[in-house]
Scaffold this motif. Structure first.
Motif, PDB file in Angstrom:
ATOM      1  N   MET A 131     -10.703   5.165  -7.323  1.00 51.67           N
ATOM      2  CA  MET A 131      -9.400   4.877  -6.733  1.00 51.67           C
ATOM      3  C   MET A 131      -9.040   5.881  -5.642  1.00 51.67           C
ATOM      4  SD  MET A 131      -7.990   2.110  -7.807  1.00 51.67           S
ATOM      5  CE  MET A 131      -6.255   2.358  -7.441  1.00 51.67           C
ATOM      6  N   ALA A 132      -9.457   7.129  -5.787  1.00 52.86           N
ATOM      7  CA  ALA A 132      -9.202   8.113  -4.742  1.00 52.86           C
ATOM      8  C   ALA A 132      -9.951   7.741  -3.464  1.00 52.86           C
ATOM      9  CB  ALA A 132      -9.619   9.501  -5.217  1.00 52.86           C
ATOM     10  N   GLY A 133     -11.189   7.289  -3.618  1.00 52.68           N
ATOM     11  CA  GLY A 133     -11.949   6.861  -2.450  1.00 52.68           C
ATOM     12  C   GLY A 133     -11.319   5.670  -1.758  1.00 52.68           C
ATOM     13  N   LEU A 134     -10.738   4.753  -2.546  1.00 51.75           N
ATOM     14  CA  LEU A 134     -10.076   3.596  -1.963  1.00 51.75           C
ATOM     15  C   LEU A 134      -8.789   4.001  -1.254  1.00 51.75           C
ATOM     16  CD1 LEU A 134     -10.591   1.083  -4.910  1.00 51.75           C
ATOM     17  CD2 LEU A 134     -11.720   1.015  -2.669  1.00 51.75           C
ATOM     18  N   LEU A 135      -8.069   4.959  -1.810  1.00 50.81           N
ATOM     19  CA  LEU A 135      -6.832   5.419  -1.176  1.00 50.81           C
ATOM     20  C   LEU A 135      -7.117   6.063   0.173  1.00 50.81           C
ATOM     21  CD1 LEU A 135      -3.770   6.020  -1.265  1.00 50.81           C
ATOM     22  CD2 LEU A 135      -4.328   8.146  -2.497  1.00 50.81           C
ATOM     23  N   MET A 223      -3.947  -1.089   4.225  1.00 50.81           N
ATOM     24  CA  MET A 223      -4.212  -2.415   3.660  1.00 50.81           C
ATOM     25  C   MET A 223      -3.196  -2.849   2.617  1.00 50.81           C
ATOM     26  SD  MET A 223      -8.352  -2.530   3.466  1.00 50.81           S
ATOM     27  CE  MET A 223      -8.277  -4.310   3.634  1.00 50.81           C
ATOM     28  N   VAL A 224      -2.567  -1.900   1.922  1.00 43.54           N
ATOM     29  CA  VAL A 224      -1.620  -2.283   0.869  1.00 43.54           C
ATOM     30  C   VAL A 224      -0.209  -1.786   1.147  1.00 43.54           C
ATOM     31  CG1 VAL A 224      -3.460  -2.363  -0.851  1.00 43.54           C
ATOM     32  CG2 VAL A 224      -2.116  -0.264  -0.580  1.00 43.54           C
ATOM     33  N   GLY A 225      -0.015  -1.104   2.256  1.00 46.80           N
ATOM     34  CA  GLY A 225       1.325  -0.670   2.625  1.00 46.80           C
ATOM     35  C   GLY A 225       1.738   0.632   1.978  1.00 46.80           C
ATOM     36  N   GLN A 226       3.056   0.813   1.814  1.00 46.25           N
ATOM     37  CA  GLN A 226       3.586   2.087   1.331  1.00 46.25           C
ATOM     38  C   GLN A 226       3.348   2.259  -0.161  1.00 46.25           C
ATOM     39  OE1 GLN A 226       7.992   2.969   1.065  1.00 46.25           O
ATOM     40  NE2 GLN A 226       7.452   4.407   2.683  1.00 46.25           N
ATOM     41  N   LEU A 227       2.911   3.462  -0.511  1.00 48.12           N
ATOM     42  CA  LEU A 227       2.692   3.823  -1.907  1.00 48.12           C
ATOM     43  C   LEU A 227       3.449   5.115  -2.190  1.00 48.12           C
ATOM     44  CD1 LEU A 227      -1.181   3.258  -2.143  1.00 48.12           C
ATOM     45  CD2 LEU A 227       0.589   1.786  -3.149  1.00 48.12           C
ATOM     46  N   GLU A 228       4.425   5.054  -3.063  1.00 48.76           N
ATOM     47  CA  GLU A 228       5.144   6.250  -3.492  1.00 48.76           C
ATOM     48  C   GLU A 228       4.601   6.663  -4.847  1.00 48.76           C
ATOM     49  OE1 GLU A 228       9.575   6.791  -4.823  1.00 48.76           O
ATOM     50  OE2 GLU A 228       9.490   7.023  -2.628  1.00 48.76           O
ATOM     51  N   LEU A 229       3.815   7.732  -4.853  1.00 50.65           N
ATOM     52  CA  LEU A 229       3.089   8.147  -6.049  1.00 50.65           C
ATOM     53  C   LEU A 229       3.566   9.513  -6.512  1.00 50.65           C
ATOM     54  CD1 LEU A 229      -0.504   7.121  -4.901  1.00 50.65           C
ATOM     55  CD2 LEU A 229       1.133   5.755  -6.229  1.00 50.65           C
ATOM     56  N   HIS A 230       3.461   9.737  -7.792  1.00 48.00           N
ATOM     57  CA  HIS A 230       3.807  11.044  -8.361  1.00 48.00           C
ATOM     58  C   HIS A 230       2.524  11.846  -8.541  1.00 48.00           C
ATOM     59  CE1 HIS A 230       6.157  13.987 -10.648  1.00 48.00           C
ATOM     60  NE2 HIS A 230       5.084  14.092 -11.417  1.00 48.00           N
ATOM     61  N   GLU A 256       3.047   0.611  -8.211  1.00 49.87           N
ATOM     62  CA  GLU A 256       2.110   0.168  -9.243  1.00 49.87           C
ATOM     63  C   GLU A 256       1.424  -1.125  -8.809  1.00 49.87           C
ATOM     64  OE1 GLU A 256       2.244  -0.069 -14.041  1.00 49.87           O
ATOM     65  OE2 GLU A 256       3.679  -1.359 -12.986  1.00 49.87           O
ATOM     66  N   ASP A 257       2.209  -2.028  -8.217  1.00 51.69           N
ATOM     67  CA  ASP A 257       1.611  -3.255  -7.689  1.00 51.69           C
ATOM     68  C   ASP A 257       0.631  -2.946  -6.566  1.00 51.69           C
ATOM     69  OD1 ASP A 257       3.147  -4.746  -9.447  1.00 51.69           O
ATOM     70  OD2 ASP A 257       4.774  -5.046  -7.993  1.00 51.69           O
ATOM     71  N   GLY A 258       0.993  -1.951  -5.733  1.00 50.91           N
ATOM     72  CA  GLY A 258       0.114  -1.576  -4.632  1.00 50.91           C
ATOM     73  C   GLY A 258      -1.211  -1.015  -5.111  1.00 50.91           C
ATOM     74  N   LEU A 259      -1.176  -0.175  -6.152  1.00 50.76           N
ATOM     75  CA  LEU A 259      -2.422   0.364  -6.702  1.00 50.76           C
ATOM     76  C   LEU A 259      -3.268  -0.736  -7.332  1.00 50.76           C
ATOM     77  CD1 LEU A 259      -1.402   3.771  -8.376  1.00 50.76           C
ATOM     78  CD2 LEU A 259      -2.545   3.398  -6.182  1.00 50.76           C
ATOM     79  N   ARG A 260      -2.606  -1.675  -7.977  1.00 54.83           N
ATOM     80  CA  ARG A 260      -3.350  -2.788  -8.574  1.00 54.83           C
ATOM     81  C   ARG A 260      -4.035  -3.618  -7.479  1.00 54.83           C
ATOM     82  NH1 ARG A 260       0.623  -4.856 -11.048  1.00 54.83           N
ATOM     83  NH2 ARG A 260       0.416  -3.577 -12.914  1.00 54.83           N
ATOM     84  N   LEU A 261      -3.313  -3.830  -6.382  1.00 58.84           N
ATOM     85  CA  LEU A 261      -3.893  -4.561  -5.259  1.00 58.84           C
ATOM     86  C   LEU A 261      -5.039  -3.770  -4.649  1.00 58.84           C
ATOM     87  CD1 LEU A 261      -3.909  -6.869  -3.218  1.00 58.84           C
ATOM     88  CD2 LEU A 261      -2.091  -5.666  -1.963  1.00 58.84           C
ATOM     89  N   LEU A 262      -4.855  -2.448  -4.522  1.00 60.51           N
ATOM     90  CA  LEU A 262      -5.910  -1.588  -3.969  1.00 60.51           C
ATOM     91  C   LEU A 262      -7.167  -1.652  -4.829  1.00 60.51           C
ATOM     92  CD1 LEU A 262      -6.521   0.497  -1.724  1.00 60.51           C
ATOM     93  CD2 LEU A 262      -5.704   2.268  -3.286  1.00 60.51           C
ATOM     94  N   ALA A 263      -6.984  -1.607  -6.125  1.00 61.46           N
ATOM     95  CA  ALA A 263      -8.143  -1.691  -7.023  1.00 61.46           C
ATOM     96  C   ALA A 263      -8.851  -3.020  -6.868  1.00 61.46           C
ATOM     97  CB  ALA A 263      -7.689  -1.494  -8.472  1.00 61.46           C
ATOM     98  N   GLY A 264      -8.088  -4.125  -6.693  1.00 59.82           N
ATOM     99  CA  GLY A 264      -8.698  -5.432  -6.507  1.00 59.82           C
ATOM    100  C   GLY A 264      -9.452  -5.543  -5.209  1.00 59.82           C
ATOM    101  N   LEU A 265      -8.914  -4.927  -4.153  1.00 57.50           N
ATOM    102  CA  LEU A 265      -9.634  -4.920  -2.890  1.00 57.50           C
ATOM    103  C   LEU A 265     -10.953  -4.187  -3.019  1.00 57.50           C
ATOM    104  CD1 LEU A 265      -6.671  -4.150  -0.442  1.00 57.50           C
ATOM    105  CD2 LEU A 265      -7.855  -6.334  -0.739  1.00 57.50           C
TER     106      LEU A 265
END
Length: 303
Positions: A131-135, A223-230, A256-265
């Motif tokens: 997931m870090a590589g995808l981010l 690709m997935v837009g804004q991600l506000e992460l802790h 959370e939706d964005g990370l799920r989409l990122l993982a699917g991509l």
């Protein structure tokens, strides 16, 4: 890379004389407190404090340093930094070797739904999960986040709060310079950043230190837009300066939706094949984060 004298001068210039009971009705030629005022308020002789700022005093006691820290209004992080800089005069600390244990890599692989990465004191990414590589859109080993922020990205890039990130990075590197003054890789990185970024030079001259252990990080992913992460920083208990960084999204949030989409991509092959495998054991022997690909023709220097 850093020194006690320079740190004291920058902190002294930031103290409001009125805040420590010094009248300001007369014209003052200096910003902040004078050396003799610091000495008087700290209970040391003017000559000793002058020698301390000039780098000529040796082995200041903890009591003296604590007294000066109180007058300067240092917070806990700055106080610790002051003591480390003073101890450098007594004992030079060799930079540790960055050995990543296989067990740590296994821990990274267990985190499957959020970015996680392992960084050293120079902010070299030693390993990261899929997931870090995808981010970041690239392989993790070889990435240096300080170089990425100052020399490869701009405020319109991946970092949604770019200016705050630059403050955090410089504050972290200041702390690292105080802890590991004998690290040639760290000195090389700081020199590279100073040569390539006007903003880095100005922030470094302020001598601010920061120890950020958690907080919000905003990313603007293409690709997935804004991600506000802790982000949570977990320091490893081995004195190497390595940290495990975990980025998570609040339950039910757009992130959370964005990370799920990122993982699917990523399942569809986006992010690189190198992120589909657990990284191998890493042994960085003092190399100052100079590896990894660099983009050319990047954005002009910004303020």
């Amino acid at each position: 890379m850093d020194d006690l004298a320079g740190f004291l001068r920058t902190r002294r210039s930031r103290v409001d004389p009125a805040a420590v009971g010094i009248p300001t009705y007369t014209h003052r030629r200096v910003v902040g407190l004078r050396r003799e005022e610091i000495a008087h308020l700290s209970g040391v002789s003017v000559d000793y404090y002058v020698r301390l700022e000039q780098g000529r005093a040796t082995q200041p006691s903890e009591q003296v340093l604590d007294a000066i820290a109180r007058v300067l209004g240092l917070d806990e992080t700055e106080r610790g930094h002051l003591h480390r800089l003073a101890r450098q005069r007594r004992r030079r600390v060799q930079a540790p070797v960055d050995r990543v244990r296989p067990e740590l890599l296994r821990v990274l692989g267990l985190v499957t739904d959020a970015p996680a990465l392992l960084v050293n004191r120079r902010l070299d990414v030693l390993a990261g999960n899929r997931m870090a590589g995808l981010l970041y859109g690239r392989a993790m080993p070889g990435l240096n986040t300080a170089r990425h922020i100052f020399l490869e990205e701009d405020e319109r890039g991946l970092y949604g709060d770019w200016e705050t990130c630059t403050l955090d990075v410089v504050g972290h590197l200041r702390l690292a310079a105080g802890k590991y003054p004998e690290d040639p890789g760290l000195a090389s990185l700081i020199g590279e950043l100073a040569m390539g970024s006007e903003r880095f030079r100005r922030l470094w001259a302020r001598a601010d230190v920061r120890a950020r252990t958690h907080g919000l990080k905003r990313f603007q992913h293409p690709m997935v837009g804004q991600l506000e992460l802790h982000q949570e920083n977990f320091s490893l208990p081995d004195e190497t300066g390595m940290e495990l960084l975990m980025l998570s999204a609040a339950p039910g949030s757009p992130a959370e939706d964005g990370l799920r989409l990122l993982a699917g991509l990523g399942v569809d092959g986006i992010g690189g094949d190198d992120q589909k495998h657990t990284p191998r054991s890493v042994d960085h022997r003092g190399v100052g984060g100079s590896g990894g690909p660099r983009r050319t023709g990047g954005p002009a220097e910004r303020d």
